[in-house]
Structure formats: C-alpha cells, structure tokens
Scaffold this motif. Sequence first.
Motif, PDB file in Angstrom:
ATOM      1  N   VAL A   1       0.864  -1.178   0.000  1.00  0.00           N
ATOM      2  CA  VAL A   1       0.000   0.000   0.000  1.00  0.00           C
ATOM      3  C   VAL A   1       0.904   1.233   0.000  1.00  0.00           C
ATOM      4  CG1 VAL A   1      -1.800   1.277   1.206  1.00  0.00           C
ATOM      5  CG2 VAL A   1      -1.790  -1.232   1.259  1.00  0.00           C
TER       6      VAL A   1
ATOM      7  N   THR B   1       1.469   5.114   0.379  1.00  0.00           N
ATOM      8  CA  THR B   1       0.886   6.329   0.965  1.00  0.00           C
ATOM      9  C   THR B   1       1.807   7.525   0.805  1.00  0.00           C
ATOM     10  OG1 THR B   1       1.818   5.755   3.124  1.00  0.00           O
ATOM     11  CG2 THR B   1      -0.443   5.027   2.665  1.00  0.00           C
TER      12      THR B   1
ATOM     13  N   VAL C   1      -1.105  -0.645  -4.398  1.00  0.00           N
ATOM     14  CA  VAL C   1      -2.397   0.040  -4.421  1.00  0.00           C
ATOM     15  C   VAL C   1      -2.245   1.366  -3.701  1.00  0.00           C
ATOM     16  CG1 VAL C   1      -3.698  -2.125  -4.495  1.00  0.00           C
ATOM     17  CG2 VAL C   1      -3.228  -1.048  -2.295  1.00  0.00           C
ATOM     18  N   THR C   2      -3.104   2.318  -4.030  1.00  0.00           N
ATOM     19  CA  THR C   2      -3.093   3.598  -3.322  1.00  0.00           C
ATOM     20  C   THR C   2      -4.430   4.312  -3.473  1.00  0.00           C
ATOM     21  OG1 THR C   2      -1.794   5.612  -2.945  1.00  0.00           O
ATOM     22  CG2 THR C   2      -2.245   5.049  -5.235  1.00  0.00           C
TER      23      THR C   2
ATOM     24  N   VAL D   1      -9.578   4.794  -5.855  1.00  0.00           N
ATOM     25  CA  VAL D   1      -8.558   3.839  -5.439  1.00  0.00           C
ATOM     26  C   VAL D   1      -8.017   3.172  -6.699  1.00  0.00           C
ATOM     27  CG1 VAL D   1      -8.033   1.766  -4.077  1.00  0.00           C
ATOM     28  CG2 VAL D   1      -9.728   3.420  -3.241  1.00  0.00           C
TER      29      VAL D   1
ATOM     30  N   GLY E   1      -4.720   0.526  -8.521  1.00  0.00           N
ATOM     31  CA  GLY E   1      -3.731  -0.507  -8.274  1.00  0.00           C
ATOM     32  C   GLY E   1      -2.987  -0.843  -9.550  1.00  0.00           C
TER      33      GLY E   1
ATOM     34  N   THR F   1      -4.471  -7.952  -4.942  1.00  0.00           N
ATOM     35  CA  THR F   1      -4.562  -6.534  -5.290  1.00  0.00           C
ATOM     36  C   THR F   1      -5.979  -6.015  -5.078  1.00  0.00           C
ATOM     37  OG1 THR F   1      -2.801  -6.807  -6.937  1.00  0.00           O
ATOM     38  CG2 THR F   1      -4.180  -4.843  -7.125  1.00  0.00           C
TER      39      THR F   1
ATOM     40  N   GLU G   1      -6.722  -5.666  -1.351  1.00  0.00           N
ATOM     41  CA  GLU G   1      -6.092  -4.489  -0.745  1.00  0.00           C
ATOM     42  C   GLU G   1      -6.776  -3.200  -1.194  1.00  0.00           C
ATOM     43  OE1 GLU G   1      -3.816  -4.356   1.655  1.00  0.00           O
ATOM     44  OE2 GLU G   1      -3.898  -6.543   1.736  1.00  0.00           O
TER      45      GLU G   1
ATOM     46  N   LEU H   1      -8.994  -0.121   1.121  1.00  0.00           N
ATOM     47  CA  LEU H   1      -8.883   1.333   0.988  1.00  0.00           C
ATOM     48  C   LEU H   1     -10.216   1.981   0.604  1.00  0.00           C
ATOM     49  CD1 LEU H   1      -5.444   1.689  -0.853  1.00  0.00           C
ATOM     50  CD2 LEU H   1      -5.933   1.993   1.585  1.00  0.00           C
TER      51      LEU H   1
END
Length: 256
Positions: free
Chosen positions: A78, A80, A95-96, A122, A124, A141, A144, A148
């Motif tokens: 993840v 950030t 992912v973010t 979101v 990925g 993926t 995750e 989020l």
Amino acid sequence: MKTFTSPALSGLPGLRHAFFTRDGGVSKGIYAGLNGGIGSNDDPADVAENRRRMAEAMGVDVAHFLTAHQIHSPDVAVATMPWSPEARPRVDAMVTATPGLALGVTTADCGPILFADAKARVIGAAHAGWKGAFTGVLENTINEMEKLGANRADITVAIGPLIRQPSYEVGAEFVARFTEADPAFARFFIPSAREGHAMFDLAGFIRMRLQRAGIVDIDDTGIDTYPDEQLFSYRRTVHRKEPDYGRQIHAIVLAR
C-alpha cells in the motif's frame, strides 16, 4: 513518446495511465529507447532519465513515480508516500488512494495489470507473470483495494502488452503444474509444433482469475510483446542470445 492506453480506463474521470513502449528514451544498444529497468545492466544515468521522462508524461515528479522490487510473488504494498529506489518494497503489486502517486510495474513479457475504482478513487497496478497470476497477485490486489474503500463491482481492469499464446511455448511440467491445481486450466493450453510442449494463454488465464474474483469490466490491449519490436521481450532476448534486456513500465495515477 508512443504509449498504449486502455479505452476503458481512459473513459474514467480523475486518473491517468499509460502502457509505455520503447519510444522516447535515451538508452542505447540492446536497451535502445525507453528502458525503465533499474535491475538491468543499462547505464543507470540513462535509466534515470528514461524514468524522469515517464514521470513527466504521467504528470508527476520523478520521486512520485513508484515501482517495486518485483519478485514474482502474490504480495501487495500500500503506497501512501514516495519511497526511494533503494527502499522499494519486494512485492509485485501496489495500491493507493493517494492522489499524485504514480504506481508503475516493469515488464518484459509478464502481464502489466492496471486497476481503478473511479468512484472510490482507489487504484492498483500488478505485475502478473504466470507465477504471480497462479499464486494470487490479482486477487490480493483487489482485496487491498477494498481495504482502501474500493468496491470490486466498480473496479475497471486493463490488461496491457504481454507475451501472448502464439509466442508462449511451455514444457509438459508447466502444463502439469496448472492442470494438477485445477483440471479446468487445461483450456489455457493448445498443442505446440514441438512434441511434449504447449502454448500457454497467459492473458486468458489472467482474465479468468479476474472474473472469478468478481471483476466485470476488463479491457485487454491484445498486444503481444514477443513479436513487437517497439516493446522489450525477455523471451525474444533469450532466443537472440543477447546478454540482457530492457523493461518497459506501465503506470496509473490519481489526478490531484
């Protein structure tokens, strides 16, 4: 700088993406063009300049153009905040939900898979070779992304340039690994011209795994890296007995 894009992702608001090719870079020799592979033996200064150009094309500072240390795993990080090249996580997907962080995967035959839930904002990106796809990198993926705030029913996925079935010959032990896990996986293999070998449909296998995970909106570029000289290909390099190979990067970013 020539790139490929996914019409499905291009139609979503608030994000940018690109499947980069070899066009537009400064590398020379067997790496000629836009080699983004930190792990290659190319001149590090040329790779750095190539990555700077890709970051610029994505509309981010090069420090925000993130890639991982890929190890053909099912693991996901993840993102950030930016990380340095030396601090890259050893994973095969990211992912973010943070705008302005471009997630990039490097490939040279494996599948670059870009994910986006535009409603939840979101995204990925996954590096899915046969091993990662087989062991769950795609499903991880998605999981995750949901942590989020994404909803898998709203996720659009694009399958980028990868080695396609007409170019991907494998041995009997490879086929056995898949069919022993699930006899239904036999449908991803067709006979090869060579006895005891088969041709593997990596893109089809990836699509099936995504569909089983509940993804409905899947777009595929349909591009084969092996015969396409504007793309790097590990297998083509091996067949030509070249000492090394470049890597293209494929990236996605949430607009600020």
